[in-house]
Design a protein around this motif. Structure first.
Motif, PDB file in Angstrom:
ATOM      1  N   VAL A   5       0.845  -1.203   0.000  1.00 26.90           N
ATOM      2  CA  VAL A   5       0.000   0.000   0.000  1.00 26.90           C
ATOM      3  C   VAL A   5       0.877   1.248   0.000  1.00 26.90           C
ATOM      4  O   VAL A   5       0.614   2.217  -0.734  1.00 26.90           O
ATOM      5  N   VAL A   6       1.934   1.224   0.816  1.00 23.32           N
ATOM      6  CA  VAL A   6       2.862   2.358   0.853  1.00 23.32           C
ATOM      7  C   VAL A   6       3.530   2.534  -0.507  1.00 23.32           C
ATOM      8  O   VAL A   6       3.678   3.660  -1.015  1.00 23.32           O
ATOM      9  N   LEU A   7       3.921   1.421  -1.129  1.00 21.29           N
ATOM     10  CA  LEU A   7       4.531   1.483  -2.464  1.00 21.29           C
ATOM     11  C   LEU A   7       3.545   2.065  -3.474  1.00 21.29           C
ATOM     12  O   LEU A   7       3.915   2.910  -4.305  1.00 21.29           O
ATOM     13  N   ALA A   8       2.286   1.640  -3.417  1.00 21.41           N
ATOM     14  CA  ALA A   8       1.281   2.156  -4.349  1.00 21.41           C
ATOM     15  C   ALA A   8       1.109   3.662  -4.185  1.00 21.41           C
ATOM     16  O   ALA A   8       1.008   4.407  -5.178  1.00 21.41           O
ATOM     17  N   GLN A   9       1.096   4.131  -2.937  1.00 21.72           N
ATOM     18  CA  GLN A   9       0.968   5.568  -2.706  1.00 21.72           C
ATOM     19  C   GLN A   9       2.148   6.311  -3.321  1.00 21.72           C
ATOM     20  O   GLN A   9       1.958   7.370  -3.952  1.00 21.72           O
ATOM     21  N   ALA A  10       3.344   5.768  -3.174  1.00 21.23           N
ATOM     22  CA  ALA A  10       4.523   6.404  -3.770  1.00 21.23           C
ATOM     23  C   ALA A  10       4.405   6.428  -5.296  1.00 21.23           C
ATOM     24  O   ALA A  10       4.746   7.431  -5.944  1.00 21.23           O
ATOM     25  N   ARG A  21      -4.060  -3.814  -6.768  1.00 21.98           N
ATOM     26  CA  ARG A  21      -4.722  -5.086  -7.096  1.00 21.98           C
ATOM     27  C   ARG A  21      -3.905  -6.272  -6.556  1.00 21.98           C
ATOM     28  O   ARG A  21      -4.477  -7.286  -6.143  1.00 21.98           O
ATOM     29  N   ALA A  22      -2.584  -6.124  -6.549  1.00 17.81           N
ATOM     30  CA  ALA A  22      -1.738  -7.171  -5.957  1.00 17.81           C
ATOM     31  C   ALA A  22      -1.992  -7.269  -4.457  1.00 17.81           C
ATOM     32  O   ALA A  22      -2.026  -8.373  -3.889  1.00 17.81           O
ATOM     33  N   VAL A  23      -2.202  -6.108  -3.813  1.00 12.85           N
ATOM     34  CA  VAL A  23      -2.531  -6.108  -2.384  1.00 12.85           C
ATOM     35  C   VAL A  23      -3.843  -6.857  -2.145  1.00 12.85           C
ATOM     36  O   VAL A  23      -3.956  -7.682  -1.229  1.00 12.85           O
ATOM     37  N   GLU A  24      -4.837  -6.578  -2.974  1.00 15.20           N
ATOM     38  CA  GLU A  24      -6.142  -7.238  -2.810  1.00 15.20           C
ATOM     39  C   GLU A  24      -6.024  -8.746  -2.976  1.00 15.20           C
ATOM     40  O   GLU A  24      -6.638  -9.505  -2.215  1.00 15.20           O
ATOM     41  N   ARG A  25      -5.228  -9.178  -3.960  1.00 14.65           N
ATOM     42  CA  ARG A  25      -5.037 -10.624  -4.134  1.00 14.65           C
ATOM     43  C   ARG A  25      -4.348 -11.228  -2.911  1.00 14.65           C
ATOM     44  O   ARG A  25      -4.697 -12.316  -2.457  1.00 14.65           O
ATOM     45  N   GLN A  26      -3.390 -10.492  -2.403  1.00 11.42           N
ATOM     46  CA  GLN A  26      -2.644 -11.006  -1.250  1.00 11.42           C
ATOM     47  C   GLN A  26      -3.530 -11.063  -0.003  1.00 11.42           C
ATOM     48  O   GLN A  26      -3.495 -12.042   0.748  1.00 11.42           O
ATOM     49  N   LEU A  27      -4.330 -10.032   0.214  1.00 14.70           N
ATOM     50  CA  LEU A  27      -5.215 -10.021   1.378  1.00 14.70           C
ATOM     51  C   LEU A  27      -6.204 -11.179   1.330  1.00 14.70           C
ATOM     52  O   LEU A  27      -6.636 -11.675   2.378  1.00 14.70           O
ATOM     53  N   GLY A  28      -6.549 -11.611   0.135  1.00 14.31           N
ATOM     54  CA  GLY A  28      -7.469 -12.735   0.008  1.00 14.31           C
ATOM     55  C   GLY A  28      -6.885 -14.043   0.493  1.00 14.31           C
ATOM     56  O   GLY A  28      -7.621 -15.014   0.715  1.00 14.31           O
TER      57      GLY A  28
END
Length: 448
Positions: free
Chosen positions: A366-371, A386-393
């Protein structure tokens, strides 16, 4: 049975035990001068082997002649005890792989060690597995120790094992078991009616963090209140620091950020004089994170804390803890208006985490996406989210994952992805147990 027969039988019994422990059969011990039947006669106590035969058999099963004769090998025992002590030292220095190797080598010769030393090595082995991220193996060993009748309830050893098992379940994402272990340990202490010790307070502090992970902030705060009083009355500086550390976590999660900062600073003051550089560094990272959660412009203080934490983390921190530091640096860089530096730090953190499906790496992404968004790389930022969402799943839902879902939603919303933000907010609510209404359900208006 006379003295000679008794001694012969002891030799045979020790030979058989060592052979079986090493997965050998009698044929493996045989040679041109020692037949399989002769090995069998020795093991059953019907033959007394000569010195030459004893020497050959001892070499094959990996012990000394003295051990086969008497069951004791003082030089070898001392060597193995030193291996356990080296494992303890390696753990303190953050060399978890070396520690695991030392403990494992000692345990390979467990029959030569006393029961207490064997338990110490097994606990060290389990702690090393935990530090290396091999949580399933760690939990299995912690559980075996926790159920061992020789580990007396209420003892220092028992408290250490209970804390470790509770923590390992928490790190593995099994919030039900982590809370169950912690609550059962506290009930045991209450029933025993023992004086409160630092180890007992540590059990409670670990349980607070488990309540937090489960999202049960009410139970966490109630236990904070109880432990704070006990720690102030009976605890050492370390025990009091541990309580304030977890109290800060609860306060921050409840939105009381200024209070969490004050509690963390208090924990730091209490633990700064201890020799546990790792814990002090982790506290400094926490304090910097809480500062970055506020609207405070005191970024110099956050940078100072991270600078002070960095040296110790490089020496004794695990890969995950070093990644936490890198992520904190990335957050600071974003506050300082340096998205390039933030992206570099976040990428470095992800490299340390080795892309494991963990809460920490999801948060770092998430921090990387913000950057990436702040660098004008909207497509890359969206791909990272979207990678974060897949990982959270792939991670069990808890308060931490709900918080990351919320952050993802905020980023989608801030950059014009309204539909994605709505879906993500729904996932955040589900993560704390709030399920969406079925299509046929009707919303009931509150009474005015």
């Amino acid at each position: 049975m006379d003295q000679s027969q008794s001694g012969t039988n002891g030799v045979g019994q020790r030979l058989r035990e060592l052979r079986q422990k090493r997965g050998l059969n009698q044929q493996d011990l045989a040679s041109a001068d020692i037949s399989v039947s002769y090995v069998s006669l020795i093991e059953t106590g019907k033959r007394a082997p000569s010195e030459t035969v004893l020497k050959a058999l001892a070499a094959r099963v990996g012990c000394t002649v003295d051990y086969l004769k008497t069951g004791r090998d003082d030089a070898r025992v001392k060597e193995l005890e030193l291996k356990v002590a080296f494992g303890d030292m390696a753990m303190r220095n953050g060399s978890n792989g070396e520690a695991l190797q030392s403990y494992s080598e000692a345990l390979a010769n467990a029959p030569l060690l006393g029961e207490q030393m064997v338990r110490r090595a097994r606990l060290g082995q389990a702690l090393a597995f935990e530090k290396l991220g091999r949580l399933e193996a760690a939990i299995q060993l912690f559980s075996t120790l926790h159920e061992d009748p020789a580990v007396v309830a209420g003892s220092v050893e028992w408290a250490q094992v209970a804390v470790a098992l509770c923590r390992a379940y928490r790190e593995a994402g099994d919030q039900v078991m982590s809370v169950e272990v912690g609550e059962r340990a506290l009930r045991t202490l209450d029933q025993l009616g023992l004086d409160v010790t630092d180890d007992h307070i540590q059990i409670g502090a670990t349980l607070i963090s488990c309540y937090y992970n489960r999202g049960d902030l009410t139970q966490a705060q109630l236990l904070v209140n109880r432990l704070t009083a006990l720690a102030e009355q009976n605890g050492s500086r370390v025990a009091r620091g541990a309580v304030y550390w977890t109290a800060a976590l609860v306060a921050n999660s409840s939105g009381r950020v200024e209070e969490s900062l004050a509690l963390t600073e208090r924990a730091l003051a209490l633990m700064a004089e201890t020799d546990n550089a790792r814990h002090v560094s982790l506290l400094k990272i926490n304090c910097a994170d809480y500062l970055l959660d506020t609207e405070s412009e005191d970024l110099d203080r956050a940078q100072q804390l991270l600078d002070e934490a960095q040296e110790a983390m490089l020496e004794v921190g695990t890969a995950a803890e070093q990644a936490r530091l890198e992520t904190a640096w990335a957050r600071l860089a974003l506050r300082q208006g340096a998205p390039e530096a933030a992206a570099d730090r976040a990428s470095r953190a992800l490299g340390l985490l080795r892309n494991e499906a963990r809460f920490e790496s999801a948060f770092t992404r998430v921090v990387l996406a913000q950057a990436q968004f702040e660098r004008g790389e909207a497509r890359e930022g969206a791909e990272t989210l979207r990678a974060v969402e897949r990982q959270l799943g792939t991670i069990p839902a808890n308060r931490n994952t709900a918080m990351v879902w919320r952050l993802v939603g905020d980023l989608w919303q801030a950059h014009g992805f309204t539909a994605e933000a709505l879906t993500t907010y729904q996932r955040a609510l589900s993560g704390v147990g709030l399920r969406p209404l079925r299509a046929s359900s009707k919303v009931v208006a509150p009474l005015s």
